[in-house]
Design a protein around this motif. Sequence first.
Motif, mmCIF file in Angstrom:
data_model
loop_
_atom_site.group_PDB
_atom_site.id
_atom_site.type_symbol
_atom_site.label_atom_id
_atom_site.label_comp_id
_atom_site.label_asym_id
_atom_site.label_seq_id
_atom_site.Cartn_x
_atom_site.Cartn_y
_atom_site.Cartn_z
ATOM 1 N N GLY A 43 0.737 -1.088 -0.154
ATOM 2 C CA GLY A 43 0.132 0.007 -0.073
ATOM 3 C C GLY A 43 0.841 1.191 -0.147
ATOM 4 N N ASP A 44 2.254 0.966 0.290
ATOM 5 C CA ASP A 44 3.016 2.105 0.256
ATOM 6 C C ASP A 44 3.876 2.648 -1.019
ATOM 7 O OD1 ASP A 44 2.444 2.589 3.117
ATOM 8 O OD2 ASP A 44 4.156 1.079 3.664
ATOM 9 N N LEU A 45 3.690 1.706 -2.048
ATOM 10 C CA LEU A 45 4.256 1.657 -3.148
ATOM 11 C C LEU A 45 3.635 3.260 -4.255
ATOM 12 C CD1 LEU A 45 4.693 -1.826 -4.519
ATOM 13 C CD2 LEU A 45 6.506 -0.462 -3.777
ATOM 14 N N PRO A 46 4.390 3.964 -4.503
ATOM 15 C CA PRO A 46 3.934 4.715 -5.377
ATOM 16 C C PRO A 46 3.421 4.115 -6.852
ATOM 17 C CG PRO A 46 6.332 4.827 -5.556
ATOM 18 C CD PRO A 46 5.813 3.893 -4.424
ATOM 19 N N PHE A 47 2.553 4.685 -7.585
ATOM 20 C CA PHE A 47 1.979 4.021 -8.727
ATOM 21 C C PHE A 47 3.222 3.973 -9.646
ATOM 22 C CE2 PHE A 47 -2.027 5.810 -7.799
ATOM 23 C CZ PHE A 47 -2.861 4.754 -7.648
ATOM 24 N N TYR A 48 3.587 2.925 -10.496
ATOM 25 C CA TYR A 48 4.558 2.736 -11.359
ATOM 26 C C TYR A 48 4.775 4.094 -12.337
ATOM 27 C CZ TYR A 48 8.183 1.480 -14.360
ATOM 28 O OH TYR A 48 9.617 1.312 -15.032
ATOM 29 N N ASN A 49 6.102 4.572 -12.329
ATOM 30 C CA ASN A 49 6.186 5.742 -13.296
ATOM 31 C C ASN A 49 7.791 5.455 -13.692
ATOM 32 O OD1 ASN A 49 6.968 8.149 -14.400
ATOM 33 N ND2 ASN A 49 5.886 9.486 -12.906
ATOM 34 N N ILE A 85 -7.987 -8.276 -11.261
ATOM 35 C CA ILE A 85 -6.896 -8.089 -10.199
ATOM 36 C C ILE A 85 -6.797 -6.767 -9.413
ATOM 37 C CG2 ILE A 85 -5.399 -7.202 -12.188
ATOM 38 C CD1 ILE A 85 -3.156 -8.499 -10.650
ATOM 39 N N PRO A 86 -6.836 -6.770 -8.165
ATOM 40 C CA PRO A 86 -6.610 -5.677 -7.384
ATOM 41 C C PRO A 86 -5.463 -4.642 -8.074
ATOM 42 C CG PRO A 86 -6.668 -7.383 -6.025
ATOM 43 C CD PRO A 86 -6.451 -7.954 -7.347
ATOM 44 N N GLY A 87 -5.616 -3.184 -8.117
ATOM 45 C CA GLY A 87 -4.713 -2.332 -8.310
ATOM 46 C C GLY A 87 -3.346 -2.474 -7.740
ATOM 47 N N VAL A 88 -3.584 -2.776 -6.469
ATOM 48 C CA VAL A 88 -2.235 -2.680 -5.518
ATOM 49 C C VAL A 88 -1.352 -3.739 -5.893
ATOM 50 C CG1 VAL A 88 -3.248 -3.992 -3.467
ATOM 51 C CG2 VAL A 88 -1.289 -2.381 -3.084
ATOM 52 N N LEU A 89 -1.966 -4.842 -6.333
ATOM 53 C CA LEU A 89 -1.065 -5.973 -6.581
ATOM 54 C C LEU A 89 -0.504 -5.765 -8.000
ATOM 55 C CD1 LEU A 89 -0.263 -8.647 -6.138
ATOM 56 C CD2 LEU A 89 -2.185 -9.843 -6.869
ATOM 57 N N LYS A 90 -1.273 -5.232 -9.020
ATOM 58 C CA LYS A 90 -0.931 -4.891 -10.481
ATOM 59 C C LYS A 90 0.241 -3.886 -10.329
ATOM 60 C CE LYS A 90 -1.009 -4.994 -14.887
ATOM 61 N NZ LYS A 90 0.458 -4.359 -15.150
ATOM 62 N N ILE A 93 3.332 -5.620 -9.334
ATOM 63 C CA ILE A 93 4.004 -6.477 -10.500
ATOM 64 C C ILE A 93 4.588 -5.641 -11.449
ATOM 65 C CG2 ILE A 93 3.165 -7.791 -12.679
ATOM 66 C CD1 ILE A 93 0.654 -8.812 -10.980
ATOM 67 N N ASP A 94 3.916 -4.498 -11.756
ATOM 68 C CA ASP A 94 4.758 -3.402 -12.483
ATOM 69 C C ASP A 94 6.152 -2.986 -11.994
ATOM 70 O OD1 ASP A 94 2.570 -3.498 -14.215
ATOM 71 O OD2 ASP A 94 1.799 -1.665 -13.685
ATOM 72 N N TRP A 95 6.236 -2.795 -10.924
ATOM 73 C CA TRP A 95 7.581 -2.349 -10.052
ATOM 74 C C TRP A 95 8.562 -3.383 -10.038
ATOM 75 C CZ3 TRP A 95 9.244 2.229 -9.766
ATOM 76 C CH2 TRP A 95 8.387 3.319 -9.648
ATOM 77 N N ARG A 98 10.498 -4.846 -13.658
ATOM 78 C CA ARG A 98 11.809 -3.863 -13.949
ATOM 79 C C ARG A 98 12.921 -4.058 -13.189
ATOM 80 N NH1 ARG A 98 8.307 -3.586 -17.300
ATOM 81 N NH2 ARG A 98 7.466 -1.478 -18.192
ATOM 82 N N PRO A 99 14.297 -4.219 -13.684
ATOM 83 C CA PRO A 99 14.205 -3.554 -15.031
ATOM 84 C C PRO A 99 13.687 -4.795 -16.074
ATOM 85 C CG PRO A 99 16.482 -3.979 -14.192
ATOM 86 C CD PRO A 99 15.290 -4.341 -13.035
ATOM 87 N N TYR A 100 13.254 -4.356 -17.135
ATOM 88 C CA TYR A 100 12.571 -5.529 -18.180
ATOM 89 C C TYR A 100 13.680 -6.611 -18.496
ATOM 90 C CZ TYR A 100 10.186 -7.401 -21.984
ATOM 91 O OH TYR A 100 9.509 -8.363 -22.701
#
Length: 180
Positions: A43-49, A85-90, A93-95, A98-100
């Motif tokens: 819950g503390d993660l910023p949105f992936y950017n 899927i819940p947004g927090v989990l997605k 996954i995005d974080w 990476r790195p790809y």
Amino acid sequence: MADIKVLTLVGSLRAASVNRQLAELAAEAAPEGVTLTIYEGLGDLPFYNEDIDTEDAPAEVVALRAAAAEAAATLVVTPEYNASIPGVLKNAIDWLSRPYGDGALKDKPLAVIGASFGQYGGVWAQDETRKSFGVAGPRVVESVKLSVPAKTLDGKHPRENAEVAAAVRDVVEKLVAEVG
């Protein structure tokens, strides 16, 4: 044998969620030599950017990636939000992707289970989670599945349901067996 560390990601931030309870049960059911740790910082993660995914990435991201790097496997426990899927989990996954091509979970075994109040126990969310993680780098163990319709628990902790408790133990054992 060295202790096997399993990172556990819970897709619900609610303290009393059935999915958190499943994760707790999985930690309790771990065989000797296996430690499941529920990651508390999703819950503390910023949105992936990508603009902030640099050498100076946010501390919350660094902590998640470090926990993933230390783990030999990952157990994901997810509810179903609006048939997905819940947004927090997605976001996690995005974080973690990476790195790809070289994320912290690359080639490590990962299993997805969960509970939901729908009649199918969150199967759609679990399928979406497997798909997203499969692209992100870990080795998704498709044979490890558990969907619990929350209504079958009658408001009790999953550990109080012998069938669910046995199924969760089986999930943990099968996931750990995948560690190479």
